[in-house]
Every structure is written in C-alpha cells, then in structure tokens.
Design an enzyme around this catalytic site. Structure first.
Site, PDB file in Angstrom:
ATOM      1  N   HIS A 105       3.780   3.085  13.172  1.00  0.00           N
ATOM      2  CA  HIS A 105       2.907   4.267  13.294  1.00  0.00           C
ATOM      3  C   HIS A 105       3.531   5.356  14.176  1.00  0.00           C
ATOM      4  O   HIS A 105       2.840   6.094  14.871  1.00  0.00           O
ATOM      5  CB  HIS A 105       1.487   3.905  13.765  1.00  0.00           C
ATOM      6  CG  HIS A 105       0.674   3.241  12.674  1.00  0.00           C
ATOM      7  ND1 HIS A 105      -0.697   3.179  12.692  1.00  0.00           N
ATOM      8  CD2 HIS A 105       1.055   2.626  11.532  1.00  0.00           C
ATOM      9  CE1 HIS A 105      -1.116   2.551  11.596  1.00  0.00           C
ATOM     10  NE2 HIS A 105      -0.066   2.200  10.888  1.00  0.00           N
ATOM     11  N   ASP A 155       3.546  -6.094   3.798  1.00  0.00           N
ATOM     12  CA  ASP A 155       3.320  -5.012   4.762  1.00  0.00           C
ATOM     13  C   ASP A 155       4.297  -5.163   5.923  1.00  0.00           C
ATOM     14  O   ASP A 155       4.925  -6.210   6.094  1.00  0.00           O
ATOM     15  CB  ASP A 155       1.875  -5.037   5.288  1.00  0.00           C
ATOM     16  CG  ASP A 155       1.337  -3.631   5.576  1.00  0.00           C
ATOM     17  OD1 ASP A 155       2.123  -2.763   6.000  1.00  0.00           O
ATOM     18  OD2 ASP A 155       0.131  -3.423   5.387  1.00  0.00           O
ATOM     19  N   GLU A 179      -5.247   1.824   2.279  1.00  0.00           N
ATOM     20  CA  GLU A 179      -5.182   0.666   3.182  1.00  0.00           C
ATOM     21  C   GLU A 179      -5.415   1.064   4.626  1.00  0.00           C
ATOM     22  O   GLU A 179      -6.099   0.378   5.382  1.00  0.00           O
ATOM     23  CB  GLU A 179      -3.818  -0.035   3.053  1.00  0.00           C
ATOM     24  CG  GLU A 179      -3.755  -1.402   3.722  1.00  0.00           C
ATOM     25  CD  GLU A 179      -3.290  -1.359   5.181  1.00  0.00           C
ATOM     26  OE1 GLU A 179      -3.280  -2.434   5.810  1.00  0.00           O
ATOM     27  OE2 GLU A 179      -2.949  -0.274   5.700  1.00  0.00           O
ATOM     28  N   GLU A 180      -4.844   2.205   5.005  1.00  0.00           N
ATOM     29  CA  GLU A 180      -4.855   2.605   6.420  1.00  0.00           C
ATOM     30  C   GLU A 180      -6.251   2.974   6.919  1.00  0.00           C
ATOM     31  O   GLU A 180      -6.457   3.143   8.111  1.00  0.00           O
ATOM     32  CB  GLU A 180      -3.878   3.764   6.661  1.00  0.00           C
ATOM     33  CG  GLU A 180      -2.398   3.425   6.437  1.00  0.00           C
ATOM     34  CD  GLU A 180      -1.819   2.497   7.509  1.00  0.00           C
ATOM     35  OE1 GLU A 180      -2.521   2.171   8.475  1.00  0.00           O
ATOM     36  OE2 GLU A 180      -0.652   2.095   7.347  1.00  0.00           O
ATOM     37  N   ASP A 231       5.728   1.900   6.861  1.00  0.00           N
ATOM     38  CA  ASP A 231       4.394   1.316   6.662  1.00  0.00           C
ATOM     39  C   ASP A 231       3.670   2.166   5.639  1.00  0.00           C
ATOM     40  O   ASP A 231       3.138   3.220   5.978  1.00  0.00           O
ATOM     41  CB  ASP A 231       3.673   1.281   8.019  1.00  0.00           C
ATOM     42  CG  ASP A 231       2.257   0.768   7.929  1.00  0.00           C
ATOM     43  OD1 ASP A 231       1.866   0.283   6.866  1.00  0.00           O
ATOM     44  OD2 ASP A 231       1.538   0.859   8.947  1.00  0.00           O
ATOM     45  N   HIS A 260       0.806  -1.223   0.000  1.00  0.00           N
ATOM     46  CA  HIS A 260       0.000   0.000   0.000  1.00  0.00           C
ATOM     47  C   HIS A 260       0.837   1.270   0.000  1.00  0.00           C
ATOM     48  O   HIS A 260       1.863   1.367   0.670  1.00  0.00           O
ATOM     49  CB  HIS A 260      -1.070  -0.017   1.093  1.00  0.00           C
ATOM     50  CG  HIS A 260      -0.613   0.089   2.515  1.00  0.00           C
ATOM     51  ND1 HIS A 260      -0.436   1.294   3.132  1.00  0.00           N
ATOM     52  CD2 HIS A 260      -0.347  -0.856   3.463  1.00  0.00           C
ATOM     53  CE1 HIS A 260      -0.083   1.090   4.403  1.00  0.00           C
ATOM     54  NE2 HIS A 260      -0.003  -0.210   4.626  1.00  0.00           N
TER      55      HIS A 260
END
Ligand code: ZN
Length: 349
Positions: free
Chosen positions: A317, A229, A206-207, A176, A64
């Site tokens: 994150h 991922d 995606e998130e 990510d 992604h």
C-alpha cells in the site's frame, strides 16, 4: 525462466480502482480469451475465464484487479481536486506523490498530490504535524475553468508510478494485486492436462471488502477457492525476525491464516506436498490481520475449502510495492502444478 515483463508492466501501470476496473477488464478479457474456453463478465465487474474439465471439482482462482486509489469528490474555485479514498491509504505515503486522474472522456491527467502545508521555509509547529488523508489535494497545473471542463465528480485517480526492475526485484504501484492477476494468467499458460474445471477470476472491489469475489463465488459455486494476493514481507529495518511474516526471495507463501480466513488445513497440506515434491521454494505465512478474496468466498454455499497463495511484498500500500522475481515464478509453478492435480484433492473433515 524470465517473467513476461510486458504483461506485468501493462497490468501494473493501467489504472483501476474499486468499482472502476474497466481498463483492467480489457486486459483480463484479452488474456483470458487466449487461455480459457469461455470468458464472461459479471455485474460487479469481475471477469471470469472458464477452463472446462471433465470432473466434478471446480476450482475458483481469484486475483483482484482493483488497486487502492481515489475518487474526485470536490473541485474548488481554483481548480484543486479533493479526494475520497478507496482502500487503505496511509497519509505519510501520500506526501508529494504524483497521481493520474482518468476522466470521463478517457483522458489521463497528471497531477501533484500535496497535503495542505506551508513550505518548510515558513512552516510553523502546527504545520509539522503528520497530515490526515482528507487534507490532501491534487494540483493539475491548469486553470480552474479547464479543470472543471475536463474533470467530473466521481472521476478516479491512482498513484503515478511505472514498473521498474531493481536488482532481481520489481517495484511499482498496484503490485497489490496485479501480481496476483499476473500469477493467475501465467499459471494458466504454464499448466498441462487437468481434470478439474478452473474458473480464473479477475475480481473487482477487493480493497473495499472482497465484494467482487463474493458475488462471483456465489454464482460459480466452486468446490475449492484459491486466492492470489500479496502478503507482507517485513524483512526490512524495523521489522524484527519474529514479526517479518514473510521474506523476499524465500518462495511463494502458503497462507495458514489472516484476519479473514483460516486456510483449510488439508488444502494447505496439498499445496505444501506439491511444493516439496516439485522442489518449489515456499514459506509458510501467518498474518494476524488483513484478508483476501479467500475470506469472502469460503463462507458461501455452506462453506468452501479455501487457501491463499501469497506473493511476498515489501512496502504494501505504498507506490513502491516490491516483489522478488523468483517468488513470483515459484507462485506460478506451484499454482500450475496444483491445478493439474486439483481433482485428486480430498478435503473432507
Ligand atoms: Zn490485495
């Protein structure tokens, strides 16, 4: 073998939040044009490179392009911006960061991301409470009139961090999942003869719930899906051995399950046997929560065998997402070898 650092740097540092992946699409189109037979973009913003094979097996590989970020939702009278979050932000990781706001005219503005708190010198007990996500604002250092001229509601912002090499590891924002996109592109470059058709998909959104991958998987009708991922590496203070999920430097991670999918056991075995045969460092991963594009695509068309090939990552994150170069290389090698022999896979249950 050294990694393609120029490409990794471009992927990491180019902003792209869910629904606003246009700058990432440019990179994906450029790279996939050189590595596949045909490139197209679907209505949700995923870029699909098709590498044609001569068999019936159709493998969708998904990485992604979006990163967690923000949309400008309000500009106050003094020119401070208020933000809508996109994806999972943890307020403690947002304190005193810098952000880059991309405006409608394409300009990039740097700003300070601050919670509504008094300086420590004058702070009260109330001020010491951890801030909530919606207490943050962005200070662009410009008069309100100028801010309002340049910035519009709906403009997007990401954390402001460059890619850096630290020891044998890389840190930056958006590992990510730009590292997944990177692994996909480098595996296409590294792979040899193949019979399966490969759809290399740089997915969108995606998130916020695997939206782009579901749309492209629905159109492409793959017979197998491999998501790429990051996964958690909690091999750090406060982790605990049985809770570390994965560890940096121990190889690519073969996902057995996460919160959205249980990888097809025969597909896991196929990947595992290739890794063992080729001597590619790997580790097995069980993640009790979270999800990847595999979770979205596996439910389409009556069910599609799915697996996620994960890249272990510390501090997911946060703007300090960290991966190990050897794990990235292992993921590239394993994906390349799999794609060469994907047509031999028998996943009947
Ligand atoms: Zn991700």
């Amino acid at each position: 073998m050294a990694l393609n650092e120029a490409l990794l740097k471009r992927l990491i540092e180019t902003p792209g939040v869910p629904g606003r992946e246009e700058q990432q699409r440019e990179i994906a189109r450029e790279e996939l044009a050189a590595l596949t037979d045909e490139v197209h973009t679907d209505p949700l913003g995923s870029v699909i490179g098709t590498k044609r094979g001569n068999g019936d097996v159709r493998v969708m590989v998904a990485g992604h392009t979006d990163e967690i970020g923000f949309l400008v939702k309000y500009i106050d009278d003094k020119g401070f911006l208020r933000l809508q979050t996109l994806g999972g932000h943890f307020p403690m990781n947002m304190v005193s960061q810098r952000v880059l706001v991309t405006t409608a005219s394409g300009e990039t503005l740097r700003g300070a991301l601050q919670p509504q708190r008094k300086p420590p010198h004058v702070a009260t007990e109330e001020d010491n409470k951890p801030p909530k996500v919606d207490e943050f604002f962005v200070d662009l250092g410009m008069p309100a009139e100028v801010v309002k001229e340049k910035v519009r509601i709906g403009d997007y912002a990401v954390m402001d961090r460059t890619l850096e090499k630290v020891g044998g590891r890389y840190i930056g924002k958006a590992m990510d999942d730009r590292i997944g996109v990177f692994v996909m592109l480098e595996a296409l470059r590294a792979m040899g003869d193949h019979e399966a058709t490969v759809f290399a998909v740089a997915t969108s959104q995606e998130e916020v719930g695997l939206r782009g991958a579901e749309a492209s998987g629905s159109a492409l009708k793959p017979t197998v899906v491999v998501a790429l991922d990051v996964t958690l590496a909690i091999d750090v203070p406060g982790g605990g051995n049985e809770n570390e999920i994965t560890a940096l430097g121990k190889g690519a991670a073969l996902k057995i399950m996460d919160g959205y999918s249980i990888s097809h056991p025969k597909l896991v075995e196929h990947f595992r046997s290739i890794a063992e045969r080729e001597g590619i460092p790997h580790q097995m991963e069980i993640l009790p929560f979270g999800g990847t594009d595999a979770g979205g695509v596996q439910r389409l068309h009556g069910g599609i065998p799915a697996i996620t090939l994960s890249i272990p990552c510390r501090y997911v994150h946060t703007p300090n997402e960290m991966v190990d170069a050897s794990d990235v290389q292992a993921a590239i090698d394993l994906l390349a070898r799999y794609l060469e022999e994907a047509h031999t896979g028998d996943y009947a249950l």
